[in-house]
Design a protein around this motif. Structure first.
Motif, PDB file in Angstrom:
ATOM      1  N   LEU A   1     -39.496  54.606  33.972  1.00  0.00           N
ATOM      2  CA  LEU A   1     -38.743  53.766  33.034  1.00  0.00           C
ATOM      3  C   LEU A   1     -39.017  52.284  33.294  1.00  0.00           C
ATOM      4  CD1 LEU A   1     -35.242  55.516  32.902  1.00  0.00           C
ATOM      5  CD2 LEU A   1     -36.694  55.008  30.942  1.00  0.00           C
ATOM      6  N   ILE A   2     -39.044  51.924  34.571  1.00  0.00           N
ATOM      7  CA  ILE A   2     -39.290  50.515  34.924  1.00  0.00           C
ATOM      8  C   ILE A   2     -40.719  50.121  34.544  1.00  0.00           C
ATOM      9  CG2 ILE A   2     -39.453  48.918  36.885  1.00  0.00           C
ATOM     10  CD1 ILE A   2     -37.090  50.617  38.117  1.00  0.00           C
ATOM     11  N   GLU A   3     -41.667  51.048  34.778  1.00  0.00           N
ATOM     12  CA  GLU A   3     -43.064  50.788  34.387  1.00  0.00           C
ATOM     13  C   GLU A   3     -43.158  50.497  32.887  1.00  0.00           C
ATOM     14  OE1 GLU A   3     -46.257  50.286  35.544  1.00  0.00           O
ATOM     15  OE2 GLU A   3     -45.021  50.060  37.317  1.00  0.00           O
TER      16      GLU A   3
ATOM     17  N   ARG B   1     -46.411  43.170  29.995  1.00  0.00           N
ATOM     18  CA  ARG B   1     -47.877  43.089  30.161  1.00  0.00           C
ATOM     19  C   ARG B   1     -48.575  43.010  28.808  1.00  0.00           C
ATOM     20  NH1 ARG B   1     -47.341  47.880  33.788  1.00  0.00           N
ATOM     21  NH2 ARG B   1     -46.883  47.051  35.837  1.00  0.00           N
ATOM     22  N   ILE B   2     -48.094  43.832  27.851  1.00  0.00           N
ATOM     23  CA  ILE B   2     -48.712  43.844  26.523  1.00  0.00           C
ATOM     24  C   ILE B   2     -48.557  42.464  25.873  1.00  0.00           C
ATOM     25  CG2 ILE B   2     -48.453  44.761  24.178  1.00  0.00           C
ATOM     26  CD1 ILE B   2     -47.854  47.504  25.481  1.00  0.00           C
TER      27      ILE B   2
ATOM     28  N   GLU C   1     -54.888  46.188  31.839  1.00  0.00           N
ATOM     29  CA  GLU C   1     -56.309  46.398  32.136  1.00  0.00           C
ATOM     30  C   GLU C   1     -56.686  47.847  31.859  1.00  0.00           C
ATOM     31  OE1 GLU C   1     -57.193  45.079  36.051  1.00  0.00           O
ATOM     32  OE2 GLU C   1     -56.560  43.024  35.606  1.00  0.00           O
ATOM     33  N   MET C   2     -57.860  48.033  31.264  1.00  0.00           N
ATOM     34  CA  MET C   2     -58.327  49.378  30.938  1.00  0.00           C
ATOM     35  C   MET C   2     -59.358  49.813  31.980  1.00  0.00           C
ATOM     36  SD  MET C   2     -56.921  50.164  27.978  1.00  0.00           S
ATOM     37  CE  MET C   2     -58.019  51.220  27.087  1.00  0.00           C
ATOM     38  N   ALA C   3     -59.189  51.029  32.486  1.00  0.00           N
ATOM     39  CA  ALA C   3     -60.144  51.576  33.459  1.00  0.00           C
ATOM     40  C   ALA C   3     -60.839  52.771  32.813  1.00  0.00           C
ATOM     41  CB  ALA C   3     -59.407  51.986  34.724  1.00  0.00           C
ATOM     42  N   LEU C   4     -61.982  52.515  32.182  1.00  0.00           N
ATOM     43  CA  LEU C   4     -62.668  53.591  31.453  1.00  0.00           C
ATOM     44  C   LEU C   4     -63.451  54.481  32.410  1.00  0.00           C
ATOM     45  CD1 LEU C   4     -63.994  51.538  28.412  1.00  0.00           C
ATOM     46  CD2 LEU C   4     -61.883  52.850  28.588  1.00  0.00           C
ATOM     47  N   GLU C   5     -63.384  55.775  32.145  1.00  0.00           N
ATOM     48  CA  GLU C   5     -64.144  56.739  32.952  1.00  0.00           C
ATOM     49  C   GLU C   5     -64.450  57.949  32.076  1.00  0.00           C
ATOM     50  OE1 GLU C   5     -61.851  58.993  35.881  1.00  0.00           O
ATOM     51  OE2 GLU C   5     -60.053  58.025  35.133  1.00  0.00           O
TER      52      GLU C   5
ATOM     53  N   ALA D   1     -52.989  42.339  22.043  1.00  0.00           N
ATOM     54  CA  ALA D   1     -51.627  41.868  22.268  1.00  0.00           C
ATOM     55  C   ALA D   1     -51.107  41.137  21.047  1.00  0.00           C
ATOM     56  CB  ALA D   1     -51.608  40.936  23.480  1.00  0.00           C
ATOM     57  N   ALA D   2     -51.964  40.346  20.431  1.00  0.00           N
ATOM     58  CA  ALA D   2     -51.550  39.601  19.234  1.00  0.00           C
ATOM     59  C   ALA D   2     -51.191  40.577  18.108  1.00  0.00           C
ATOM     60  CB  ALA D   2     -52.660  38.668  18.791  1.00  0.00           C
TER      61      ALA D   2
END
Lengths: 142, 272
Positions: free
Chosen positions: B90-92, B99-100, B106-110, B267-268
């Motif tokens: 919930l806090i996240e 953050r948004i 940050e995106m971590a693509l894999e 974000a915008a």
């Protein structure tokens, strides 16, 4: 000494499964017999099919399908159910006002303290069964 | 006479400009008022959402003092840990909004198998879906590989499935995944309370909800965060819904060669 009429049965009406189960666990620790319902409709079904009426109903306010306020209104209109006392469980700051509006016998504010919970259920399970009919004019707030 | 007409026209123009400024000022004041009201409502809802797992946590911890049964104590501690994890999530989610807004996700693509992820998340939902008497049906190919942010797509699946369980009225939920060489299409369909046509456009907004707060809790952030994640993958999300007949959320994502969208750009859009 407990009233044998309700046999330490308590109905928990709470939509959050984790909280519903946590309440049931601690009540079982105290040798109470919890019944569980996830909303007002399920609670009415439970009450109408229960072998024994519960000593008290622990009632959440905000629930899907049928919320606590609607459940309470239906319960009060049913002579077979209206005598069962209700304790409102609320996470809102206005829990006391909500309990008064719902003509409930008391309220517990989330996060609920275990000692306060056990005191309340003990009080309602120890008293003689309430007669069906009109609610007391001055509810006994916990 | 011409000079007088010119002076009058100038004066009239000044009056019009002043009137326009007055209307704009009133609009800004109303917007600020609405934003404050929205913030206050959100704080109240967030407090409510945090207090529910907090109650379960507190009861489990306090009950440890009253029980000497070792098995029961271990079970209660496990339950308490699960509630702390729920509080963390919930806090996240609350922090994700910040953050948004600041474009700091940050995106971590894999490369990974999306079918396996769908099956894993659906498996995690087995208990919640049973609690609400909503059976989950999966229609997922054996293997669908692609390049995405695994944790963020897990978040998308969790958000969509949570909503389906919550608003699904206990009826079956169908999760399906289709793929071609370039794109994947994920569908989460419930047969629950549905969304009114007037609400369909706003449910992806921040702090928005279509269902009445007296019946359904929640932060009103799940679909806002979901849309952000999908768009950051250069994908799209849409919903088809009918009141009392349920909702189908459709997420389309490119499969390969994704260059994450510029954070500030997404974000915008999320603010819009």
């Amino acid at each position: 000494m407990t009233d044998q009429g309700c046999d330490k049965t308590i109905l928990i009406v709470e939509d959050d499964a984790d909280l519903r189960n946590a309440l049931a666990e601690v009540l079982e620790d105290g040798d109470y017999k919890p019944l569980r319902a996830e909303n007002g409709v399920a609670a009415l079904e439970e009450l109408r099919t229960a072998q024994q009426p519960p000593c008290v109903i622990l009632l959440d306010v905000m629930m899907p399908i049928m919320d606590g306020r609607t459940f309470r209104a239906v319960q009060q209109r049913d002579p077979a159910l209206s005598g069962i006392p209700v304790i409102v469980l609320s996470a809102h700051a206005d829990a006391q006002a909500a309990a008064a509006q719902m003509d409930a016998q008391g309220y517990l504010t989330k996060p609920v303290d275990l000692g306060a919970l056990m005191d309340v259920v003990e009080r309602f399970c120890a008293r003689p069964p309430a007669p069906a009919g009109p609610r007391p004019a001055s509810p006994d707030r916990s | 006479m011409i000079a007088a007409a010119v002076a009058r026209a100038g004066l009239e123009e000044q009056v019009r400009v002043a009137e326009r400024e007055r209307i704009a000022e009133r609009g800004r004041a109303t917007e600020a008022q609405e934003a404050l009201q929205q913030r206050d409502e959100f704080i109240s809802v967030a407090a409510h959402e945090l207090r529910t797992p907090l109650t379960a946590l507190q009861l489990k911890l306090q009950s440890l003092e009253r029980t000497s049964n070792p098995d029961r104590r271990i079970e209660r501690l496990g339950g308490a840990v699960r509630q702390t994890e729920r509080l963390s999530r919930l806090i996240e989610r609350l922090l994700d909004v910040s953050r948004i807004a600041q474009g700091r996700v940050e995106m971590a693509l894999e490369r990974f198998d999306l079918s396996a992820l769908v099956r894993q998340v659906a498996d995690d939902f087995r208990d919640p879906s049973l609690e609400s008497r909503a059976p989950l049906q999966l229609d997922v190919p054996e293997r669908v590989e692609g390049c995405w942010d695994r944790l963020r797509l897990e978040q998308v699946l969790v958000n969509l499935l949570s909503n389906a369980v919550k608003y699904g009225a206990g009826k079956p939920i169908v999760v399906s995944l289709e793929a071609d060489d370039h794109r994947v299409r994920l569908k989460v369909a419930d047969r629950g309370i549905g969304i009114a046509p007037d609400d369909v456009d706003r449910i992806f907004g921040r702090f928005q909800r279509a269902a009445p707060i007296r019946n359904y809790g929640g932060l009103g952030l799940g679909l806002y965060i979901t849309r952000y994640i999908v768009e950051a993958h250069r994908g799209s999300i849409a919903v088809e819904s009918e009141l009392e007949h349920g909702s189908t959320f459709v997420v389309e994502l490119p499969r390969w060669s994704i260059k994450p969208v510029d954070e500030h750009e997404t974000a915008a859009r999320a603010q819009a």
